[in-house]
Design an enzyme around this catalytic site. Sequence first.
Site, PDB file in Angstrom:
ATOM      1  CB  CYS A 144     -20.595  -3.408  -9.980  1.00 45.58           C
ATOM      2  SG  CYS A 144     -19.711  -3.286 -11.558  1.00 45.58           S
ATOM      3  CG  ASP A 195      -2.385  -0.365   0.740  1.00 47.65           C
ATOM      4  OD1 ASP A 195      -2.521  -0.881  -0.382  1.00 47.65           O
ATOM      5  OD2 ASP A 195      -3.335  -0.155   1.509  1.00 47.65           O
TER       6      ASP A 195
END
Length: 294
Positions: free
Chosen positions: A179, A119
């Site tokens: 979605c 990350d």
Amino acid sequence: MDRNQVLKKCGLDVLGFCPGTALKEEKAYLLDRQAHFGLCKYEGQNIEERLDPSLQYSPVKSVLVFGINTKTRPIQLKKGQGLLAGISRIPDYHILLKEAGNKLCGILELEDQAKVLVDSHPLMERAFAQRAGLGYIGKNTALIHPVYGTYLALGLILTEKIFPYDKEEKGTCGSCNLCIKACPGGALKGGGILDPGACLSYQTQTIETSPGQVGPRLYGCDVCQEICPKNKEVPLTRLEQVVDRGINKEEIQDLSNREFKKRYGHLTGAWRGKKQWMENFKSVEAYWARKSKE
């Protein structure tokens, strides 16, 4: 190398290998998104750094993509509670993946020839995961794995060692647009395009969120994952200490920052601290006030 044994020893669910060369096709996507919506402040603003692993580790020859299943049970909120998205309710995956990545380096004897990234880097993890054969990028912009669907937290290892590489995944969502239709913020624009600022998950991580804008979401949003047909059979995470309930404002409002960190700091969704949760509770309270009038 027995990949299954390696996964078991490291506490991982997936592992793929791909070349460490720069991504190419993704550059046009990033430029288009930058022009129309801007780039998310958490992603990194230098497009070349998002594409080229050598800018993070110059001797890189291979990229190892590894991950853990983050699927949790759905929870039923009680009146007044705030909802933590599934990945926010598990032990901090940044710590888990960093530890697993270091173990993986040890098993593969990469300690002096590798860099573990979780990350805190600008690289497009999902694009490298697709290159490493772990799935394809869906219309929800998430990686879709054949077993774990969209429920994977990913880490990267950049290494100067060369491995046999996995075949890049070329799947698609076909005609499914569930979605896109279900996204509560209208962030999914079709064709894999995302407006980061409209994503409710992103909004719950920014202190500027307007009260009433994100509904009962205390941190994160799972709508595009919950609606995805590819997630119907995903097994639950093996991780323990998963929060299985909603959060009440009363249980955090009088905590000091240190007390908050002690009680909730092990969760992925607590990294922005108590201040962010308290700000988001304005939206939670507005949501429940509207519900009581219906």
